[in-house]
Design an enzyme around this catalytic site. Structure first.
Site, PDB file in Angstrom:
ATOM      1  CE  LYS A 151      30.097  31.512  18.890  1.00 43.17           C
ATOM      2  NZ  LYS A 151      28.286  31.120  19.021  1.00 43.17           N
ATOM      3  CE1 TYR A 205      44.566  33.444  49.812  1.00 45.34           C
ATOM      4  CE2 TYR A 205      44.296  33.088  47.463  1.00 45.34           C
ATOM      5  CZ  TYR A 205      45.198  33.636  48.804  1.00 45.34           C
ATOM      6  OH  TYR A 205      44.923  34.813  48.128  1.00 45.34           O
TER       7      TYR A 205
END
Length: 360
Positions: free
Chosen positions: A34, A255
């Protein structure tokens, strides 16, 4: 072109499946593919496993139909069953197996007009409290399914573990005890073992095993375990150094200036970021391999880049390979630095990062 690749070793994949089967030699095997094969590429993974497994499992019919369209012919179980009655004719047409875990799904099956009957599994809730019929309902559900004209083949009764990855928890033993009590009077095969169940709880093996995460070479346990030592990671996530710079003490990186140099430092920029599947929450100090040597992540992960401190490396150059996870640095270890689990790292790998099969 950017150097980013998720390199896939299918020899390792089949090795891990052989290891899974060796742990429960009397059981049949259902490989769970899956979520796009846990991010590795669902169709390619299914094609590589098909000849070596008794069945495959996916979450939903969309995933199953993709495999059928790609030529996969072995049995495929829909782990969550169908979400609407009109999926049942598709399941019959494409020879898909269907999980039954609630009254509505059973009613749809009983009332359907199908070209051919469907193989079904019955899920019972032994403590996960997510899907499955209640223990006191299991016998009635089982009887109705056995009598249903739209059902064929063996009726497998199954359950799912909530805490099998925690070997110190007693919940799994209690779930196994309850599952044994529920199924004592129910004919037919049984299934309970997912990857942690298969690796750590031999009493859970029963008639069908359902390995998923372990197939991709990753351990579901936080601690070492003898049965995980043989696993070989299938995915190696790689990139490359694209820039180098020297920082003075007090200079910050990235950042929000979350890391500041405390000594003269050499910083390498690598062309991978959260837009490529690397976890944004990876903290300062998360290990990265440059030319096979560990160096720490410094500064915040950007969408397309990360920065690492290579001050202590004797040699590093633009173009040098960076490994974000693989055999020498597991996805689970990296995930621990990002407050998550390895399952999330691989399943969230975007299409932007090419999958490259290195060993067919």
């Amino acid at each position: 072109m950017r150097a980013n690749q998720a390199r896939l070793d299918f020899d390792a994949l089949r090795h891990n499946l052989a290891h899974a089967r060796s742990l429960a030699p009397g059981a049949r095997t259902m490989c769970v593919v899956k979520a796009n094969g846990y991010g590795h590429g669902g169709l390619a993974i299914a094609q590589a496993l098909e000849a070596h497994t008794d069945a495959l499992a996916v979450a939903c019919i969309e995933e199953a139909l993709e495999l059928r369209e790609g030529g996969v012919r072995c049995p495929i179980l829909l782990l969550e069953g169908v979400f609407a009655a009109d999926e049942l004719p598709l399941a019959a047409e494409h020879n898909l197996w269907v999980m039954i875990d609630n009254h509505k799904q059973l009613q749809w099956l009983e009332q359907a007009q199908l070209a051919a009957p469907i193989t079904c599994w019955l899920k019972v809730d032994t403590g996960m409290h997510r899907l499955g019929v209640q223990p006191e309902e299991a016998e009635a559900f089982h009887s109705r399914l056995m009598a249903c004209a739209n059902r064929t083949g063996e009726l497998v009764t199954c359950t799912h573990f909530a805490s099998a990855d925690d070997l110190s928890s007693d919940q799994t033993a209690r779930q196994i005890e309850l599952f044994n009590a529920i199924t004592a009077s129910l004919p037919g095969p049984r299934s309970a073992a997912n990857s942690p169940g298969l690796l750590g709880w031999p009493d859970s093996h029963f008639d069908w095993i359902r390995p998923g995460y372990m197939l991709y070479g990753n351990s579901p346990f936080a601690q070492a375990h003898a049965n995980t030592e043989a696993l070989r990671p299938v995915m190696t996530l790689t990139s490359a150094v694209i820039s180098l710079r020297d920082l003075a003490p007090g200079d910050s990186v990235g950042y929000a200036a979350t890391w500041t140099a405390e000594r003269p430092s050499r910083i390498a920029t690598i062309s991978i970021g959260y837009g490529d599947g690397y976890p944004r929450l990876a903290n300062n100090g998360t290990p990265v391999l440059i030319n096979g040597q560990r160096v720490p992540l410094v500064g915040r992960v950007s969408m397309d880049m990360i920065t690492v401190d290579v001050t202590d490396l004797s040699e590093v150059a633009i173009g040098d390979e960076a490994i974000l996870w693989g055999p020498q640095l597991t996805a689970g270890e990296v995930a621990g630095h990002a407050q998550t689990i390895g399952y999330e790292l691989t399943t969230r790998m975007p299409a932007r990062t090419p999958r490259v099969i290195t060993a067919p």
